[in-house]
Design an enzyme around this catalytic site. Structure first.
Site, short mmCIF file in Angstrom:
data_model
loop_
_atom_site.label_atom_id
_atom_site.label_comp_id
_atom_site.label_asym_id
_atom_site.label_seq_id
_atom_site.Cartn_x
_atom_site.Cartn_y
_atom_site.Cartn_z
N ASN A 17 55.00 -34.66 11.47
CA ASN A 17 55.29 -36.11 11.47
C ASN A 17 55.73 -36.63 12.83
O ASN A 17 55.81 -37.82 13.04
CB ASN A 17 56.35 -36.44 10.40
CG ASN A 17 57.59 -35.59 10.55
OD1 ASN A 17 57.50 -34.38 10.71
ND2 ASN A 17 58.75 -36.20 10.51
N GLY A 19 56.36 -35.37 17.40
CA GLY A 19 56.32 -34.37 18.46
C GLY A 19 55.01 -33.61 18.55
O GLY A 19 53.91 -34.17 18.36
N ILE A 20 55.11 -32.32 18.81
CA ILE A 20 53.93 -31.48 19.02
C ILE A 20 53.08 -31.43 17.75
O ILE A 20 51.85 -31.50 17.80
CB ILE A 20 54.37 -30.05 19.45
CG1 ILE A 20 55.05 -30.10 20.82
CG2 ILE A 20 53.18 -29.09 19.46
CD1 ILE A 20 55.68 -28.78 21.27
N ASP A 55 60.20 -29.02 2.82
CA ASP A 55 61.15 -28.40 3.73
C ASP A 55 60.76 -26.92 3.78
O ASP A 55 60.66 -26.27 2.74
CB ASP A 55 62.57 -28.57 3.18
CG ASP A 55 63.63 -28.10 4.14
OD1 ASP A 55 63.44 -27.04 4.77
OD2 ASP A 55 64.65 -28.80 4.28
N VAL A 56 60.54 -26.39 4.98
CA VAL A 56 60.05 -25.00 5.05
C VAL A 56 61.10 -23.97 4.63
O VAL A 56 60.80 -22.79 4.47
CB VAL A 56 59.48 -24.64 6.46
CG1 VAL A 56 58.27 -25.48 6.79
CG2 VAL A 56 60.54 -24.70 7.54
N GLY A 84 60.08 -26.48 13.52
CA GLY A 84 61.06 -25.65 14.21
C GLY A 84 62.29 -26.44 14.59
O GLY A 84 62.26 -27.66 14.72
N TYR A 147 67.17 -18.83 18.71
CA TYR A 147 65.84 -19.45 18.83
C TYR A 147 64.82 -18.46 19.41
O TYR A 147 63.71 -18.33 18.87
CB TYR A 147 65.98 -20.68 19.74
CG TYR A 147 64.72 -21.49 19.94
CD1 TYR A 147 64.24 -22.32 18.93
CD2 TYR A 147 64.04 -21.45 21.15
CE1 TYR A 147 63.10 -23.09 19.13
CE2 TYR A 147 62.91 -22.22 21.36
CZ TYR A 147 62.44 -23.04 20.35
OH TYR A 147 61.31 -23.80 20.55
N LYS A 151 61.41 -16.96 17.67
CA LYS A 151 60.09 -17.22 18.24
C LYS A 151 59.35 -15.94 18.62
O LYS A 151 58.12 -15.87 18.51
CB LYS A 151 60.22 -18.14 19.46
CG LYS A 151 60.68 -19.56 19.11
CD LYS A 151 59.71 -20.24 18.17
CE LYS A 151 59.99 -21.71 17.97
NZ LYS A 151 59.07 -22.35 17.03
P1 NDP Z 1 60.67 -31.97 17.28
O1 NDP Z 1 62.14 -31.73 17.21
O2 NDP Z 1 60.16 -33.19 17.97
O3 NDP Z 1 60.02 -31.90 15.81
C1 NDP Z 1 60.33 -30.83 14.97
C2 NDP Z 1 59.49 -30.94 13.74
O4 NDP Z 1 59.81 -29.85 12.86
C3 NDP Z 1 59.73 -32.23 12.96
O5 NDP Z 1 58.55 -32.66 12.39
C4 NDP Z 1 60.70 -31.77 11.88
O6 NDP Z 1 60.68 -32.56 10.72
C5 NDP Z 1 60.16 -30.39 11.59
N1 NDP Z 1 61.14 -29.55 10.90
C6 NDP Z 1 62.29 -29.06 11.38
N2 NDP Z 1 62.93 -28.35 10.42
C7 NDP Z 1 62.14 -28.38 9.33
C8 NDP Z 1 62.24 -27.85 8.02
N3 NDP Z 1 63.29 -27.13 7.62
N4 NDP Z 1 61.23 -28.09 7.15
C9 NDP Z 1 60.17 -28.83 7.52
N5 NDP Z 1 60.02 -29.37 8.73
C10 NDP Z 1 61.00 -29.15 9.62
O7 NDP Z 1 60.11 -30.65 17.95
P2 NDP Z 1 58.82 -30.38 18.86
O8 NDP Z 1 57.69 -31.22 18.45
O9 NDP Z 1 59.28 -30.38 20.26
O10 NDP Z 1 58.56 -28.86 18.46
C11 NDP Z 1 57.56 -28.45 17.57
C12 NDP Z 1 57.48 -26.94 17.63
O11 NDP Z 1 57.20 -26.54 18.97
C13 NDP Z 1 58.78 -26.25 17.24
O12 NDP Z 1 58.51 -25.07 16.53
C14 NDP Z 1 59.40 -25.91 18.59
O13 NDP Z 1 60.26 -24.81 18.50
C15 NDP Z 1 58.17 -25.62 19.42
N6 NDP Z 1 58.35 -25.74 20.85
C16 NDP Z 1 58.72 -26.94 21.42
C17 NDP Z 1 58.85 -27.00 22.80
C18 NDP Z 1 59.22 -28.25 23.51
O14 NDP Z 1 59.39 -28.18 24.73
N7 NDP Z 1 59.32 -29.38 22.87
C19 NDP Z 1 58.66 -25.83 23.65
C20 NDP Z 1 58.28 -24.65 22.94
C21 NDP Z 1 58.13 -24.62 21.60
P3 NDP Z 1 61.68 -33.84 10.55
O15 NDP Z 1 61.07 -34.96 11.35
O16 NDP Z 1 61.67 -34.08 9.11
O17 NDP Z 1 63.01 -33.40 11.11
#
Ligand code: NDP
Length: 241
Positions: A17, A19-20, A55-56, A84, A147, A151
């Site tokens: 929803n 970010g990445i 929720d994962v 994550g 973390y 990972k």
């Molecule tokens: P964001 O914090 O922007 O988004 C995190 C996403 O994960 C959201 O959609 C969130 O949902 C979802 N999420 C978190 N916890 C749960 C849960 N328990 N159940 C379901 N969904 C969940 O993170 P990024 O987009 O930056 O990161 C995405 C992935 O990339 C992650 O795994 C992160 O570790 C990895 N990553 C990111 C980097 C970065 O620089 N940004 C670098 C390296 C890896 P909700 O909106 O509902 O909270």
């Protein structure tokens, strides 16, 4: 002449929803796939992307979400385990809950979605699993023992899955982003951000779309013979790790 890569597949991205994850979902949509994303908080999604609440850390909510996706798009053929969280603090201050809650989302959460998706892939005799890890999984990072452990665990998961089900037309790979501009990194103090910037050979942070394009490629026909790999998207930060 190269063949047209597969399209029209049922793709599920967890945490898609924002970010990445959202960038990945849009990339598959543009590729002509049927795309679903899980979300926890209600968000507006671009037209054409199916949102399912899950929720994962909660197996029942995942099962309900998968049922919705299967009904709308058919069995999941491409799974991107992206959801994550971070809970950064130095080891001396890190509680067991800080550790286990991050593992529960990032590592066990990936296991839960994998477990739910895999039967369908075995039946289809094809599938693509992509785990979104991080450069710090193998590089390490102070303040991120929880973390980075979560990972690097994804690497073992992808490689064991490759050995277990590689003969069934299923590949499992890890994409390891470096510093990407999202909410997660926006939270970091300015000094920390400057420190990262100084150590990245590319001299810049990346946008989520740069990760998304690699995920789409590793899940495509061109990458059918790549499995158990860790693909860095980090501007050279992790080189060799
Ligand atoms: P964001 O914090 O922007 O988004 C995190 C996403 O994960 C959201 O959609 C969130 O949902 C979802 N999420 C978190 N916890 C749960 C849960 N328990 N159940 C379901 N969904 C969940 O993170 P990024 O987009 O930056 O990161 C995405 C992935 O990339 C992650 O795994 C992160 O570790 C990895 N990553 C990111 C980097 C970065 O620089 N940004 C670098 C390296 C890896 P909700 O909106 O509902 O909270």
């Amino acid at each position: 002449m190269s063949e047209q890569s597969a399209t029209g597949r049922s793709v599920l991205v967890t945490g898609g929803n924002r970010g990445i994850g959202l960038a990945i979902a849009k990339e598959f949509l543009a590729n002509g796939d049927k795309v679903a994303v899980t979300y926890r908080s209600v968000t507006e999604l671009p037209e054409g992307i199916l949102g399912v609440q899950a929720d994962v850390t909660d197996e029942a909510s995942l099962d309900a979400a998968f049922k919705q996706v299967e009904e709308a798009h058919g069995p999941v053929e491409v799974l991107v385990a992206n959801a994550g969280v971070t809970k950064d603090t130095l080891l001396l201050r890190m509680s067991e809950d800080d550790f286990t809650s991050v593992i529960d989302t990032n590592l066990t959460g990936s296991f839960r979605v994998l477990k739910r998706a895999i039967k369908g892939m075995i039946r289809l005799r094809k599938g693509r699993v992509v785990f979104i890890s991080s450069v710090v999984g193998l590089y390490g990072s102070p303040g991120q023992i929880n973390y980075s452990a979560s990972k690097s665990g994804l690497v073992g998961m992808a490689r064991s899955l490759t050995r277990e089900l590689g003969s069934r037309g299923i590949t499992a790979n890890v994409v390891a982003p470096g510093f990407i501009n999202t909410d997660m990194t926006a939270e970091l103090p300015e000094d920390t951000q400057k420190g990262y910037l100084a150590s990245i050979p590319a001299g810049r942070f990346a946008d989520p779309e740069e990760v998304a394009r690699v995920v789409r490629w590793i899940a495509g026909d061109e990458a059918a013979y790549i499995s158990g790999a860790v693909i860095p998207v980090d501007g050279g930060l992790g080189m060799g790790h």
